[in-house]
Write a protein that holds these residues in place. Structure first.
Motif, mmCIF file in Angstrom:
data_model
loop_
_atom_site.group_PDB
_atom_site.id
_atom_site.type_symbol
_atom_site.label_atom_id
_atom_site.label_comp_id
_atom_site.label_asym_id
_atom_site.label_seq_id
_atom_site.Cartn_x
_atom_site.Cartn_y
_atom_site.Cartn_z
ATOM 1 N N GLY A 139 -53.551 -90.114 -79.255
ATOM 2 C CA GLY A 139 -52.502 -90.887 -79.932
ATOM 3 C C GLY A 139 -51.744 -90.111 -81.001
ATOM 4 O O GLY A 139 -51.088 -90.708 -81.845
ATOM 5 N N ARG A 140 -51.867 -88.793 -81.014
ATOM 6 C CA ARG A 140 -51.162 -88.000 -82.035
ATOM 7 C C ARG A 140 -49.805 -87.538 -81.535
ATOM 8 O O ARG A 140 -49.543 -87.526 -80.342
ATOM 9 N N GLU A 141 -48.965 -87.153 -82.517
ATOM 10 C CA GLU A 141 -47.664 -86.559 -82.168
ATOM 11 C C GLU A 141 -47.901 -85.205 -81.508
ATOM 12 O O GLU A 141 -48.928 -84.566 -81.745
ATOM 13 N N ASN A 142 -46.895 -84.742 -80.764
ATOM 14 C CA ASN A 142 -46.955 -83.371 -80.251
ATOM 15 C C ASN A 142 -46.504 -82.437 -81.366
ATOM 16 O O ASN A 142 -45.385 -81.934 -81.393
ATOM 17 N N GLU A 143 -47.423 -82.255 -82.310
ATOM 18 C CA GLU A 143 -47.079 -81.591 -83.565
ATOM 19 C C GLU A 143 -48.170 -80.577 -83.916
ATOM 20 O O GLU A 143 -49.355 -80.824 -83.666
ATOM 21 N N PHE A 144 -47.751 -79.442 -84.496
ATOM 22 C CA PHE A 144 -48.716 -78.477 -85.024
ATOM 23 C C PHE A 144 -48.899 -78.787 -86.512
ATOM 24 O O PHE A 144 -47.930 -78.823 -87.262
ATOM 25 N N VAL A 145 -50.134 -79.056 -86.918
ATOM 26 C CA VAL A 145 -50.407 -79.397 -88.323
ATOM 27 C C VAL A 145 -51.310 -78.326 -88.924
ATOM 28 O O VAL A 145 -52.280 -77.886 -88.285
#
Ligand SMILES: Cc1cc2nc3c(=O)[nH]c(=O)nc-3n(C[C@H](O)[C@H](O)[C@H](O)COP(=O)(O)OP(=O)(O)OC[C@H]3O[C@@H](n4cnc5c(N)ncnc54)[C@H](O)[C@@H]3O)c2cc1C
Length: 358
Positions: A139-145
């Motif tokens: 359920g996460r964004e397609n994002e690098f954190v």
């Protein structure tokens, strides 16, 4: 895999298959845990988190059958004193007389020392990395954190809708602690989770939920800059590529992509200088390579020239980022940051590189 890596994969003809295995990462974000401040991390184009196995399988699938020999460990390499052909000695006692050797067996390369490279250096930093699987979707964004606090740096990005790749970068405090951590994944994981007490709960959960058997300690090695600048990358019909040539620590996440660039440039240089004869449909094993020794050496010379300039700048930028992460001196950090503002003001400049056509 960053945009320059995708350019190389496109040339190798496998990018479209690999795109199906990993989500495109749309944005990046840095979070300082101490004050909660956030800032965007520029990505510079197509970024996807590839599973190593997917990459290897896709590359292997496109090779003619019987090209790869498994379970074949090279223990030493030498040049035959009479014919000057490379001889590869295997751990089962066998020997292969080769026409060309491309040494790409990673940071502990025996081939690197033959061409004149010395041992790699060791950062006082280690990386723990793993996947966490969410059966019902993460359920996460397609994002690098990327998050940091007190010398603990945690990064993550999704591979697909169920799998998240994460890594933790920390300093080891003594050579003894390094040996203990490498041997004891349970201790490694519990120390990381303990040190993450101010991190968001979903980040702690992600590390806690990863399969212990797959939690991995990795020493970070690098090829010193003066080696990249001064040493030879080839000798006779032997050449190095990948980490064997330019191990550079993962702080710029470019080692794998740079290795794929090596492959494209080396193939191009060899193809320009030597001729393939025989029926390609029968596979490489039955295709005879005809070439003059001097043609191979010219190809290696050209390859070294092209790659030296590229990996020199990558290695330098990586080294400075590593020094910022690893140094406890505020003055040293400040000097490096100022140097980087001057020389690496374009933070995604390294991703714009195009290794050219195959
Ligand atoms: C923690 C970490 C994170 C990273 N993250 C990124 C990233 O995000 N993006 C990126 O582009 N790069 C990244 N890298 C760098 C990347 O993993 C390497 O640059 C890349 O794997 C180098 O590929 P290689 O083929 O040269 O060597 P390797 O991947 O090390 O492969 C060497 C191969 O040689 C084989 N081999 C070893 N010894 C022998 C022998 N004696 N005989 C025969 N075969 C042998 C091994 O089995 C292996 O298959 C990361 C590295 C680390 C450590």
């Amino acid at each position: 895999m960053q945009p320059n890596g995708w350019r190389a994969l496109d040339q190798l003809g496998v990018a479209s298959k690999l795109r199906k295995t990993a989500n495109a990462i749309e944005s990046g974000r840095f979070v300082a845990i101490t004050d909660g401040k956030q800032k965007p991390i520029p990505l510079g184009g197509e970024v996807r988190c590839l599973r190593r196995m997917d990459l290897i399988n896709v590359l292997a699938e496109d090779l003619p059958s019987n090209t790869i020999r498994f379970g074949c460990r090279v223990v030493s390499v030498e040049l035959d004193p009479i014919s000057s052909c490379p001889l590869l000695h295997l751990d089962d006692g066998g020997t292969i007389k080769a026409k060309i050797v491309i040494g790409c067996k990673g940071v502990h390369s025996v081939v690197a020392s033959i061409v004149g490279l010395k041992k790699t250096g060791l950062y006082s930093i280690y990386v723990t990395r793993r996947f966490t699987r969410y059966e019902n979707g993460h359920g996460r964004e397609n994002e690098f954190v990327f998050m940091s606090k007190d010398g603990l740096h945690l990064g993550w990005l999704p591979v697909d809708d169920h799998l998240v790749y994460w890594f933790v970068i920390r300093k080891w405090t003594s050579p003894e602690s390094r040996v203990t951590l490498a041997k004891d994944p349970m201790l490694l994981k519990s120390l990381i989770v303990k040190a993450m007490n101010d991190f968001p709960i979903e980040a702690i959960q992600m590390v806690s939920d990863s399969d212990l058997s797959t939690v991995q300690y990795t020493d970070i090695r690098y090829r010193p800059l003066w080696e990249i600048l001064r040493r030879s990358f080839w000798k006779g019909a032997i050449v190095v590529a990948g980490d064997a040539m330019h191990a550079m620590a993962p702080f710029l996440t470019q080692g794998g992509a740079a290795s794929l660039e090596d492959a494209v440039v080396l193939a191009r240089c060899l193809a320009e200088k030597i001729k393939l004869s025989g029926d390609d449909d029968r596979g490489l094993r039955e295709t005879s390579l005809s070439f003059e020794k001097s043609a191979v050496e010219e190809a290696f010379k050209q390859y070294s020239k092209e790659r030296r300039a590229r990996v020199f700048w990558l290695t330098m930028e990586t080294f400075f980022i590593g020094s910022i992460l690893g140094s406890s001196s505020g003055i040293i950090k400040l000097v490096i940051v100022l140097f980087m503002i001057i020389h690496f003001s374009d933070k995604i400049g390294h991703t714009r590189y195009d290794c050219g056509r195959l």
